[in-house]
Scaffold this motif. Sequence first.
Motif, PDB file in Angstrom:
ATOM      1  N   ARG A  80       0.608  -1.148  -0.085  1.00  0.00           N
ATOM      2  CA  ARG A  80       0.053  -0.067  -0.158  1.00  0.00           C
ATOM      3  C   ARG A  80       0.804   1.342   0.219  1.00  0.00           C
ATOM      4  O   ARG A  80       0.570   2.194  -0.693  1.00  0.00           O
ATOM      5  N   ARG A  81       1.901   1.333   0.737  1.00  0.00           N
ATOM      6  CA  ARG A  81       2.848   2.388   0.848  1.00  0.00           C
ATOM      7  C   ARG A  81       3.369   2.613  -0.446  1.00  0.00           C
ATOM      8  O   ARG A  81       3.645   4.007  -0.937  1.00  0.00           O
ATOM      9  N   LEU A  99      13.529  -0.763  -0.380  1.00  0.00           N
ATOM     10  CA  LEU A  99      12.200   0.007  -1.001  1.00  0.00           C
ATOM     11  C   LEU A  99      12.356  -0.376  -2.611  1.00  0.00           C
ATOM     12  O   LEU A  99      11.175  -0.397  -3.115  1.00  0.00           O
ATOM     13  N   ALA A 100      13.427  -0.551  -3.227  1.00  0.00           N
ATOM     14  CA  ALA A 100      13.412  -0.857  -4.449  1.00  0.00           C
ATOM     15  C   ALA A 100      12.863  -2.074  -4.976  1.00  0.00           C
ATOM     16  O   ALA A 100      12.195  -2.157  -5.980  1.00  0.00           O
ATOM     17  N   PHE A 141       8.440  -4.880  -7.452  1.00  0.00           N
ATOM     18  CA  PHE A 141       7.190  -5.814  -7.180  1.00  0.00           C
ATOM     19  C   PHE A 141       5.960  -4.956  -7.645  1.00  0.00           C
ATOM     20  O   PHE A 141       5.067  -5.626  -8.608  1.00  0.00           O
ATOM     21  N   ASN A 142       5.877  -3.597  -7.175  1.00  0.00           N
ATOM     22  CA  ASN A 142       4.407  -3.055  -7.898  1.00  0.00           C
ATOM     23  C   ASN A 142       4.537  -2.739  -9.126  1.00  0.00           C
ATOM     24  O   ASN A 142       3.531  -3.103  -9.955  1.00  0.00           O
ATOM     25  N   GLU A 189       1.659  -4.259 -12.142  1.00  0.00           N
ATOM     26  CA  GLU A 189       1.223  -3.355 -12.816  1.00  0.00           C
ATOM     27  C   GLU A 189       1.193  -3.873 -14.119  1.00  0.00           C
ATOM     28  O   GLU A 189       0.406  -3.920 -15.140  1.00  0.00           O
ATOM     29  N   GLU A 190       2.243  -4.332 -14.641  1.00  0.00           N
ATOM     30  CA  GLU A 190       2.454  -5.128 -15.975  1.00  0.00           C
ATOM     31  C   GLU A 190       1.341  -6.191 -16.263  1.00  0.00           C
ATOM     32  O   GLU A 190       0.999  -6.737 -17.231  1.00  0.00           O
ATOM     33  N   TYR A 191       1.345  -7.261 -15.055  1.00  0.00           N
ATOM     34  CA  TYR A 191       0.597  -8.369 -15.190  1.00  0.00           C
ATOM     35  C   TYR A 191      -0.751  -7.870 -15.318  1.00  0.00           C
ATOM     36  O   TYR A 191      -1.648  -8.393 -16.031  1.00  0.00           O
ATOM     37  N   GLU A 192      -1.343  -6.779 -14.630  1.00  0.00           N
ATOM     38  CA  GLU A 192      -2.633  -6.492 -14.877  1.00  0.00           C
ATOM     39  C   GLU A 192      -2.895  -5.850 -16.306  1.00  0.00           C
ATOM     40  O   GLU A 192      -3.946  -6.125 -16.466  1.00  0.00           O
ATOM     41  N   LYS A 193      -2.107  -5.133 -16.690  1.00  0.00           N
ATOM     42  CA  LYS A 193      -2.184  -4.948 -18.083  1.00  0.00           C
ATOM     43  C   LYS A 193      -2.317  -6.039 -19.053  1.00  0.00           C
ATOM     44  O   LYS A 193      -3.059  -6.177 -20.022  1.00  0.00           O
ATOM     45  N   LYS A 194      -1.469  -6.968 -18.962  1.00  0.00           N
ATOM     46  CA  LYS A 194      -1.613  -8.148 -19.532  1.00  0.00           C
ATOM     47  C   LYS A 194      -3.013  -8.933 -19.663  1.00  0.00           C
ATOM     48  O   LYS A 194      -3.300  -9.138 -20.565  1.00  0.00           O
ATOM     49  N   ILE A 195      -3.295  -9.056 -18.510  1.00  0.00           N
ATOM     50  CA  ILE A 195      -4.489  -9.617 -18.072  1.00  0.00           C
ATOM     51  C   ILE A 195      -5.801  -8.964 -18.607  1.00  0.00           C
ATOM     52  O   ILE A 195      -6.523  -9.507 -19.411  1.00  0.00           O
TER      53      ILE A 195
END
Length: 82
Positions: A11-12, A58-59, A64-65, A69-75
């Motif tokens: 979330r952060r 933090l990197a 990871f984030n 995002e890339e996975y969500e776009k692909k799906i």
Amino acid sequence: RKKDFNLVMGRRVISYKMRQEGYSYPCIGKYLRKDHTSIIHGVKMMQEAFDMGFDKELAYWYLFNSQVEEYEKKISSEVVRI
């Protein structure tokens, strides 16, 4: 609403990234279903961690984030719209 480390850090990272992209605290809070003051605190904690030199840790979460995002776009591109 489980309060474990991965969830909080996720979330952060999302809050921090959205804030950098110009979203308001209330907008981010609405997206994450959190109060805007929680978002302010999370963004502040991320900035303090960067300022203190915790970039490597933090990197990982930032990467990871980005991967999520890339996975969500692909799906979403593979979803058949009716």
